[in-house]
Design an enzyme around this catalytic site. Structure first.
Site, PDB file in Angstrom:
ATOM      1  N   ASN A   1       0.802  -1.222   0.000  1.00  0.00           N
ATOM      2  CA  ASN A   1       0.000   0.000   0.000  1.00  0.00           C
ATOM      3  C   ASN A   1       0.838   1.276   0.000  1.00  0.00           C
ATOM      4  O   ASN A   1       0.386   2.321   0.445  1.00  0.00           O
ATOM      5  CB  ASN A   1      -0.960   0.001   1.188  1.00  0.00           C
ATOM      6  CG  ASN A   1      -1.897  -1.178   1.162  1.00  0.00           C
ATOM      7  OD1 ASN A   1      -1.814  -2.035   2.026  1.00  0.00           O
ATOM      8  ND2 ASN A   1      -2.757  -1.261   0.152  1.00  0.00           N
TER       9      ASN A   1
ATOM     10  N   VAL B   1       1.828   6.982   0.788  1.00  0.00           N
ATOM     11  CA  VAL B   1       1.036   5.955   1.459  1.00  0.00           C
ATOM     12  C   VAL B   1      -0.394   5.980   0.931  1.00  0.00           C
ATOM     13  O   VAL B   1      -1.008   7.042   0.806  1.00  0.00           O
ATOM     14  CB  VAL B   1       1.026   6.195   2.987  1.00  0.00           C
ATOM     15  CG1 VAL B   1       0.145   5.185   3.701  1.00  0.00           C
ATOM     16  CG2 VAL B   1       2.453   6.153   3.534  1.00  0.00           C
ATOM     17  N   CYS B   2      -0.916   4.803   0.653  1.00  0.00           N
ATOM     18  CA  CYS B   2      -2.298   4.620   0.225  1.00  0.00           C
ATOM     19  C   CYS B   2      -3.065   4.037   1.413  1.00  0.00           C
ATOM     20  O   CYS B   2      -2.961   2.849   1.709  1.00  0.00           O
ATOM     21  CB  CYS B   2      -2.344   3.680  -0.981  1.00  0.00           C
ATOM     22  SG  CYS B   2      -4.007   3.366  -1.596  1.00  0.00           S
ATOM     23  N   LEU B   3      -3.794   4.900   2.125  1.00  0.00           N
ATOM     24  CA  LEU B   3      -4.521   4.511   3.336  1.00  0.00           C
ATOM     25  C   LEU B   3      -5.838   5.260   3.357  1.00  0.00           C
ATOM     26  O   LEU B   3      -5.861   6.475   3.103  1.00  0.00           O
ATOM     27  CB  LEU B   3      -3.665   4.861   4.569  1.00  0.00           C
ATOM     28  CG  LEU B   3      -4.241   4.590   5.951  1.00  0.00           C
ATOM     29  CD1 LEU B   3      -4.466   3.092   6.169  1.00  0.00           C
ATOM     30  CD2 LEU B   3      -3.312   5.142   7.026  1.00  0.00           C
TER      31      LEU B   3
ATOM     32  N   ASP C   1      -6.729  -2.659  -2.218  1.00  0.00           N
ATOM     33  CA  ASP C   1      -6.346  -1.354  -2.748  1.00  0.00           C
ATOM     34  C   ASP C   1      -4.822  -1.259  -2.872  1.00  0.00           C
ATOM     35  O   ASP C   1      -4.188  -0.418  -2.240  1.00  0.00           O
ATOM     36  CB  ASP C   1      -6.877  -0.256  -1.815  1.00  0.00           C
ATOM     37  CG  ASP C   1      -6.828   1.129  -2.437  1.00  0.00           C
ATOM     38  OD1 ASP C   1      -6.687   1.225  -3.674  1.00  0.00           O
ATOM     39  OD2 ASP C   1      -6.922   2.108  -1.683  1.00  0.00           O
TER      40      ASP C   1
END
Length: 161
Positions: free
Chosen positions: A87, A94-96, A129
C-alpha cells in the site's frame, strides 16, 4: 483567521499534545527550516515496527506534509522512495483510507491517529487497494520471500532519525 493560520494553529496544538503524550517508539516533529525556524507544515516522523511482527526492530521514516487547507485536507504521507509495501507507491506515498480526501479523511483525525494507522497498515496491508504491484504479488504468491523482504527492510531502517 486565514486558512493557513487555521492549519498552523491546529498543528501547533497537535505538537503540544504530542510532546505531552505520544505512543512509545514513535517520533513526530516539525522540520527545521534552513534559517533555523520551525516549519509546522512539514513533520519528520518515525514509526516503529510493532513487536511480534516482521516489522519489529525497524524505525520507519515518514514525512507528513500539510497544506494550508489542513485540517480540511489530509496531509501527504510519504515513506522513502521505493519503500517496500503493498500500500505504498514507488514514490513513497502511502495509500490509506484515512488519508483519502474522498474516502476516509475527516478533519478530526490527528497526527497521532495517522501514524498509528500507518503502523497498523504495515502489518495488515489492504490487498483490495494495492499501490505497489511487486509487493502485492509477493504478499499473495510468495509469502516467504515477502517476509524476507520485510525483515531486510526492518534491518535497513533500524535507526532512521
Amino acid at each position: 483567521m486565514s486558512l493557513g493560520g487555521v492549519a498552523r494553529s491546529r498543528l501547533a496544538e497537535e505538537r503540544k499534545a504530542w510532546r505531552k503524550d505520544h505512543p512509545h517508539g514513535f517520533v513526530a516533529r516539525p522540520a527545521t527550516s534552513p534559517d533555523g525556524t520551525v516549519n509546522l507544515m512539514v513533520w519528520n516522523c518515525c514509526i516503529p515496527g510493532r513487536q511480534g511482527t516482521d516489522w519489529e526492530g525497524g524505525s520507519f521514516p515518514i514525512v507528513l506534509t500539510f497544506s494550508e487547507d489542513y485540517p480540511s485536507r489530509a496531509p501527504i504521507c510519504k515513506f522513502p522512495k521505493d519503500f517496500f509495501h503493498p500500500n505504498v507507491f514507488d514514490s513513497g506515498m502511502v495509500c490509506l483510507s484515512i488519508l483519502s480526501q474522498d474516502n476516509g479523511w475527516h478533519p478530526s483525525i490527528t497526527v497521532r491517529q495517522i501514524l498509528m494507522g500507518v503502523q497498523d497498515l504495515l502489518d495488515h496491508p489492504n490487498l483490495a487497494d494495492p499501490a505497489q504491484g511487486a509487493a502485492h504479488r509477493l504478499f499473495i504468491h510468495n509469502p516467504i520471500e515477502y517476509k524476507q523482504r520485510i525483515l531486510n527492510q526492518a534491518q535497513l531502517y533500524k535507526s532512521a532519525i
